[in-house]
Scaffold this active site. Structure first.
Site, PDB file in Angstrom:
ATOM      1  CB  SER A   4       5.907  -5.122  -1.575  1.00 52.62           C
ATOM      2  OG  SER A   4       4.952  -4.288  -0.953  1.00 52.62           O
ATOM      3  CG  ASP A  32       9.351  -0.027   3.867  1.00 50.54           C
ATOM      4  OD1 ASP A  32       8.338   0.696   3.727  1.00 50.54           O
ATOM      5  OD2 ASP A  32       9.486  -1.118   3.304  1.00 50.54           O
ATOM      6  CG  HIS A  75       7.766  -0.258   0.339  1.00 48.80           C
ATOM      7  ND1 HIS A  75       7.726  -1.368   1.171  1.00 48.80           N
ATOM      8  CD2 HIS A  75       6.932  -0.533  -0.706  1.00 48.80           C
ATOM      9  CE1 HIS A  75       6.904  -2.270   0.653  1.00 48.80           C
ATOM     10  NE2 HIS A  75       6.421  -1.799  -0.479  1.00 48.80           N
TER      11      HIS A  75
END
Length: 269
Positions: free
Chosen positions: A149, A218, A246
């Site tokens: 991320s 996601d 995610h």
């Protein structure tokens, strides 16, 4: 009697003031939103591999280091914006058990590390950790950069600076302004963003092998961003995970995806 044109001007003036206020608030609050900065007990347990890495002056960040077998690559990992260093021990342990060294770097203001997070501050901490690793005899050729991320932008910047031989990106984004535009399409986020982490513009110049892993469900960073980055890096492999979002893209398949990362880090395709 108020004329219609005057009413329109009043309405437009109120709208402009409100909109300007939203822009000011977004500019002022963007770093607390981008960096929620979880906290951890101080100090972190040294017996598990945590220690402090000095920066400039009295500043420092914590690192987690699990040495690998002699001559093995070391994975240098940068975590997501809602994580902290303490959360990386399980990932490091699995990679370590698969024959790799592991080094995870905290961000300023996160966990037990002091300071305030920012793009340049995170880069400085990352580069200090990589310099430390090189001082231990781990060359760039034996360094594998990894990010999840938010951390994917850090890994890509370190690659741009010549620090690694391979890159692993879990749920990567094209740039912070593009992600912010999905959440706030009514604001000029490209003009307001202080921290950009612009992976899209850096990718074409990075010729290292890249592994991209992205959850197909996601909703925070759409899988299309991962796929698009796969076309921007000259040598990228994109693997999407059905049913994963995610926060569970590595966890969705048990240890399968982490072991896949280990194979790639050890030189596999």
């Amino acid at each position: 009697m108020v004329r219609p044109r005057r009413v329109l001007l009043i309405v437009l003036s109120v709208f402009a003031v409100v909109y300007l206020g939203l822009c000011v608030a977004a500019f002022a609050l963007q770093r607390p939103m981008l960096y929620p900065a979880p906290k951890a007990p101080i100090p972190l347990p040294a017996q598990l591999g945590f220690r402090r890495l000095p920066l400039t002056g009295e500043a420092y960040v914590d690192v987690l280091q699990l040495p690998g077998p002699p001559g093995a690559p070391t994975v240098v990992h940068f975590h997501g914006n809602g994580e902290q260093l303490l959360d990386q021990h399980d990932l490091g342990t699995v990679l370590n058990q698969n024959g790799l060294g592991f080094l995870a770097v905290e961000y300023p203001g996160y966990g037990a590390s002091p300071g305030q997070p920012s793009e340049q501050g995170i880069y400085a901490a990352a580069e200090a950790a990589l310099t430390m690793l090189r001082g231990q005899g781990v060359t760039p050729e034996h360094t594998v950069l990894s990010g999840r991320s938010l951390g994917t932008g850090v890994a890509v910047e370190m690659a741009r600076r010549g620090h690694g031989s391979r890159i692993m990106l879990v749920a990567p984004y094209t740039s912070i302004p593009e992600v912010a535009a999905l959440a706030f399409p009514f604001l000029p986020v490209s003009l307001l963003a202080r921290d950009r982490f612009d992976t899209t513009s850096k990718a074409p110049d990075i010729t290292l092998p890249v592994l991209i892993i992205h959850g197909e469900q996601d909703t925070l960073i759409p899988v299309e961003m991962g796929r698009r980055l796969g076309t921007r890096f000259p040598h990228a492999t994109v693997e999407t995970v059905p049913g994963a979002g995610h926060n569970d893209v590595l966890e969705q398949s048990g240890l399968e995806r982490v072991r896949r990362m280990a194979v790639f880090a050890l030189g596999g395709s």
